[in-house]
Design a protein around this motif. Structure first.
Motif, PDB file in Angstrom:
ATOM      1  N   UNK A 153      -5.696  -4.678  -1.938  1.00 41.52           N
ATOM      2  CA  UNK A 153      -5.560  -5.168  -3.558  1.00 41.52           C
ATOM      3  C   UNK A 153      -4.940  -4.088  -4.063  1.00 41.52           C
ATOM      4  N   UNK A 154      -3.934  -4.373  -4.861  1.00 40.45           N
ATOM      5  CA  UNK A 154      -3.127  -3.264  -5.417  1.00 40.45           C
ATOM      6  C   UNK A 154      -2.962  -3.508  -6.998  1.00 40.45           C
ATOM      7  N   UNK A 155      -3.429  -2.383  -7.790  1.00 41.37           N
ATOM      8  CA  UNK A 155      -3.664  -2.310  -9.223  1.00 41.37           C
ATOM      9  C   UNK A 155      -2.398  -1.389  -9.842  1.00 41.37           C
ATOM     10  N   UNK A 156      -1.731  -1.914 -10.640  1.00 39.99           N
ATOM     11  CA  UNK A 156      -0.835  -1.262 -11.589  1.00 39.99           C
ATOM     12  C   UNK A 156      -1.549  -1.120 -12.982  1.00 39.99           C
ATOM     13  N   UNK A 157      -1.685   0.135 -13.104  1.00 39.68           N
ATOM     14  CA  UNK A 157      -2.588   0.352 -14.532  1.00 39.68           C
ATOM     15  C   UNK A 157      -1.752   0.346 -15.652  1.00 39.68           C
ATOM     16  N   UNK A 196       1.626 -10.106  -3.159  1.00 41.76           N
ATOM     17  CA  UNK A 196       1.129 -11.427  -3.174  1.00 41.76           C
ATOM     18  C   UNK A 196       1.715 -12.601  -2.288  1.00 41.76           C
ATOM     19  N   UNK A 197       2.941 -12.369  -2.044  1.00 42.60           N
ATOM     20  CA  UNK A 197       3.610 -13.190  -0.994  1.00 42.60           C
ATOM     21  C   UNK A 197       3.169 -12.788   0.378  1.00 42.60           C
ATOM     22  N   UNK A 198       2.627 -11.622   0.667  1.00 40.98           N
ATOM     23  CA  UNK A 198       2.189 -11.064   1.966  1.00 40.98           C
ATOM     24  C   UNK A 198       0.705 -11.191   2.237  1.00 40.98           C
ATOM     25  N   UNK A 199      -0.030 -11.908   1.215  1.00 42.51           N
ATOM     26  CA  UNK A 199      -1.303 -12.344   1.302  1.00 42.51           C
ATOM     27  C   UNK A 199      -2.219 -11.210   0.622  1.00 42.51           C
ATOM     28  N   UNK A 200      -1.784 -10.476  -0.066  1.00 41.24           N
ATOM     29  CA  UNK A 200      -2.538  -9.408  -0.479  1.00 41.24           C
ATOM     30  C   UNK A 200      -2.744  -9.907  -2.123  1.00 41.24           C
TER      31      UNK A 200
END
Length: 96
Positions: free
Chosen positions: A48-52, A71-75
């Motif tokens: 999970x990656x979160x840009x705040x 997202x394309x890589x499945x994350x």
């Protein structure tokens, strides 16, 4: 910038309270890659990656591109604003 830092601290405290592993990423420094989201986490085995962003903040084109690549890589990847924090917590509860 203080509003974004305060929000970051709230999100990190929430992740910690849920036992989520995460790391704060500082991009753009001499030896780091630009455009990487602020927080990288592992939630129940999922990346999970979160840009705040502060309420009036806007992600850069490079940040949006990176989020799409994750997202394309499945994350899972988000641009997270304070107004959406409760919705994010609901998503987290579902994922855990």
């Amino acid at each position: 910038m203080a509003a974004e830092k305060n929000f970051e601290n709230r999100v990190k405290a929430y992740l910690k309270s849920k036992g989520v592993w995460y790391i704060k990423y500082w991009g753009g420094a001499r030896f780091t890659k630009s455009g990487i989201p602020d927080l990288l986490a592992c939630v129940n085995g999922k990346f999970v990656a979160i840009e705040l962003k502060a309420p009036n903040g806007k992600p850069s084109e490079l940040q949006l591109y990176t989020i799409e690549q994750i997202k394309k890589a499945g994350g899972k990847a988000f641009v997270l604003y304070p107004k959406d924090f409760n919705k994010f917590k609901e998503w987290m509860e579902h994922e855990m």
